[in-house]
Design an enzyme around this catalytic site. Structure first.
Site, PDB file in Angstrom:
ATOM      1  N   ASP A  81      -4.461   6.601  17.053  1.00 57.95           N
ATOM      2  CA  ASP A  81      -4.680   5.359  16.317  1.00 57.95           C
ATOM      3  C   ASP A  81      -3.804   4.240  16.904  1.00 57.95           C
ATOM      4  OD1 ASP A  81      -5.746   3.854  14.254  1.00 57.95           O
ATOM      5  OD2 ASP A  81      -4.232   4.458  12.781  1.00 57.95           O
ATOM      6  N   HIS A  82      -4.368   3.070  17.072  1.00 55.24           N
ATOM      7  CA  HIS A  82      -3.609   1.879  17.517  1.00 55.24           C
ATOM      8  C   HIS A  82      -2.717   2.146  18.717  1.00 55.24           C
ATOM      9  CE1 HIS A  82      -4.887  -0.727  14.241  1.00 55.24           C
ATOM     10  NE2 HIS A  82      -4.713   0.288  13.417  1.00 55.24           N
ATOM     11  N   HIS A 177      -4.075  -3.980   6.891  1.00 58.20           N
ATOM     12  CA  HIS A 177      -3.379  -2.708   6.688  1.00 58.20           C
ATOM     13  C   HIS A 177      -2.442  -2.813   5.480  1.00 58.20           C
ATOM     14  CE1 HIS A 177      -4.308  -2.242  11.099  1.00 58.20           C
ATOM     15  NE2 HIS A 177      -4.758  -1.112  10.593  1.00 58.20           N
ATOM     16  N   HIS A 207     -10.879  -0.835   9.953  1.00 52.36           N
ATOM     17  CA  HIS A 207      -9.463  -0.496   9.692  1.00 52.36           C
ATOM     18  C   HIS A 207      -9.051  -1.124   8.372  1.00 52.36           C
ATOM     19  CE1 HIS A 207      -7.846   1.095  13.622  1.00 52.36           C
ATOM     20  NE2 HIS A 207      -9.110   0.821  13.912  1.00 52.36           N
ATOM     21  N   GLY A 208      -7.877  -0.744   7.889  1.00 52.90           N
ATOM     22  CA  GLY A 208      -7.330  -1.360   6.682  1.00 52.90           C
ATOM     23  C   GLY A 208      -8.268  -1.193   5.504  1.00 52.90           C
ATOM     24  N   SER A 210      -8.260   1.157   2.972  1.00 51.14           N
ATOM     25  CA  SER A 210      -7.844   1.880   1.760  1.00 51.14           C
ATOM     26  C   SER A 210      -8.278   1.152   0.494  1.00 51.14           C
ATOM     27  CB  SER A 210      -6.311   2.042   1.741  1.00 51.14           C
ATOM     28  OG  SER A 210      -5.936   3.191   2.458  1.00 51.14           O
ATOM     29  N   ASN A 250     -11.109   3.782   8.302  1.00 53.68           N
ATOM     30  CA  ASN A 250      -9.720   4.254   8.415  1.00 53.68           C
ATOM     31  C   ASN A 250      -8.959   4.162   7.094  1.00 53.68           C
ATOM     32  OD1 ASN A 250     -10.501   4.195  11.089  1.00 53.68           O
ATOM     33  ND2 ASN A 250      -8.639   3.207  11.803  1.00 53.68           N
TER      34      ASN A 250
HETATM   35  P1  13P Z   1      -4.967   1.288   5.356  1.00 50.70           P
HETATM   36  O1  13P Z   1      -3.570   0.710   5.452  1.00 50.70           O
HETATM   37  O2  13P Z   1      -5.859   0.382   4.569  1.00 50.70           O
HETATM   38  O3  13P Z   1      -4.990   2.673   4.851  1.00 50.70           O
HETATM   39  O4  13P Z   1      -5.562   1.291   6.859  1.00 50.70           O
HETATM   40  C1  13P Z   1      -5.253   2.358   7.715  1.00 50.70           C
HETATM   41  C2  13P Z   1      -5.698   2.099   9.115  1.00 50.70           C
HETATM   42  O5  13P Z   1      -6.400   1.163   9.429  1.00 50.70           O
HETATM   43  C3  13P Z   1      -5.248   3.052  10.138  1.00 50.70           C
HETATM   44  O6  13P Z   1      -5.644   2.665  11.418  1.00 50.70           O
HETATM   45  O1  G3H Z   2      -3.001   1.418  10.869  1.00 53.89           O
HETATM   46  C1  G3H Z   2      -1.896   1.865  10.774  1.00 53.89           C
HETATM   47  C2  G3H Z   2      -1.577   3.160  10.163  1.00 53.89           C
HETATM   48  O2  G3H Z   2      -1.490   3.038   8.773  1.00 53.89           O
HETATM   49  C3  G3H Z   2      -0.363   3.743  10.780  1.00 53.89           C
HETATM   50  O3  G3H Z   2       0.808   3.183  10.317  1.00 53.89           O
HETATM   51  O4  G3H Z   2       2.327   2.820  12.276  1.00 53.89           O
HETATM   52  O5  G3H Z   2       3.226   3.139   9.943  1.00 53.89           O
HETATM   53  O6  G3H Z   2       2.205   5.081  11.170  1.00 53.89           O
HETATM   54  P1  G3H Z   2       2.233   3.585  10.982  1.00 53.89           P
HETATM   55 ZN    ZN Z   3      -5.626   0.493  11.616  1.00 53.65          ZN
END
Ligand code: 13P
Ligand code: G3H
Ligand code: ZN
Length: 307
Positions: A81-82, A177, A207-208, A210, A250
């Site tokens: 991820d990222h 996020h 993404h983001g 939740s 995500n």
């Molecule tokens: P949330 O912070 O909304 O759970 O998004 C997670 C995410 O995009 C991980 O790549």
């Molecule tokens: O998109 C980001 C994820 O929530 C990961 O977050 O870098 O704190 O592990 P983190």
């Molecule tokens: Zn993300």
């Protein structure tokens, strides 16, 4: 062993559902997610951020995911991820991840194209697929942050996909996020998503995403968490996004709040019990409940057995 991310997402797009991406940081989170996937017979994407790799180490998280995949009857993907650090991206490709994300969303357009293209070439040689990002998703986590949301431009997205050869594209349509996603009304720019989906041929990623569900937030608060004015993406908006081209969704924040709420609840109710299995067991169960809910919203919970 791991499923092929590209094939999984293309199948999801053809059949009109999305596959859930869930961030992993430890064994209980992996087990909680995979239990939900098994319960609902759904594919699932296990994903490690660079922050997770710093915390647990790539070998540990890779082996946890591999064990989960080998014991499961449903397709399981391991995704980076990222990814921003090319050394980490290379390691993930070499160790056997199914797919990697190169996040060049903070770079100028031309630099994002050049870097993404470089990662695509490197990954495709090893049969690993690549997620890229255009536009910026707001919010802040450990290693992922951006102060503002810059919507994805549909024409730029079309050019970006053509020039980079990326396999799926993360788009910015109003999400951030973390737990503080909207100040007023919570909504996604579905008209923009429709335009992007018309121009771009690869599966799209949200993404983001939740939901920051009220029941989990209240439980965390009841046991002492300070979570003021949190707001997530409503399930109805996620459904609309899936209906209009989003194939990968995500989720991390919901898992974090659920885990935290369960740990807080247990230790407050059982002040003399210091067995980590008793403390973390309920957190693992809470992860399963959150993931089951997400799978239902995404519509991926049908008979997706391996092979
Ligand atoms: P949330 O912070 O909304 O759970 O998004 C997670 C995410 O995009 C991980 O790549
Ligand atoms: O998109 C980001 C994820 O929530 C990961 O977050 O870098 O704190 O592990 P983190
Ligand atoms: Zn993300």
């Amino acid at each position: 062993m791991f499923a092929d991310t590209k094939r999984l997402l293309e199948k999801a797009r053809r059949q009109g559902y999305a596959v859930g991406h869930f961030n992993i940081n430890n064994m209980e989170i992996v087990q909680g997610i995979v239990q939900a996937a098994e319960n609902l017979k759904s594919p699932v994407i296990l994903s490690t951020s660079e922050g997770a790799l710093k915390y647990a180490g790539m070998n540990f998280l890779y082996e946890l995911a591999k064990t989960a995949a080998s014991l499961s009857t449903v397709p399981i993907v391991l995704h980076l991820d990222h990814g921003k650090d090319l050394t980490i991206i290379k390691q993930a490709i070499q160790i056997g991840y199914s797919s990697v994300m190169f996040d060049g969303s903070h770079l100028p357009f031309e630099k994002n194209v050049t870097m993404t293209r470089k990662v695509v070439k490197m990954a495709h040689k090893q049969g690993v697929s690549v997620e890229a990002e255009l536009g910026t998703i707001g919010g802040a986590e450990d290693t992922v942050h951006s102060r503002t949301i810059v919507y994805t431009d549909p024409l730029k997205a079309q050019e970006f996909v053509r020039r980079t050869g990326c396999d799926f594209l993360a788009v910015a349509i109003g999400t951030s996020h973390g737990a503080y996603k909207f100040k007023g009304k919570a909504f996604l720019n579905i008209d923009l998503l429709k335009e992007i989906a018309m121009k771009v041929s690869v599966p799209l990623v949200l993404h983001g995403a939740s939901g920051v569900p009220h029941n989990i937030v209240s439980m965390a608060k009841k046991f002492g968490a300070k979570l003021k004015d949190v707001q997530g993406v409503p399930d109805a908006e996620i459904r609309k996004a899936v209906h209009n081209g989003i194939c990968k969704v995500n989720t991390d924040t919901d898992l974090r709040i659920a885990f935290d709420a369960a740990v807080r609840g247990f230790v407050m109710k059982n002040p003399s019990d210091f067995d980590p299995r008793h403390v973390l067991g309920p957190a693992r169960d809470s992860i399963t409940k959150v993931v089951e809910h997400r799978i239902k919203v995404l519509g991926s919970g049908i008979k997706h057995t391996k092979g």
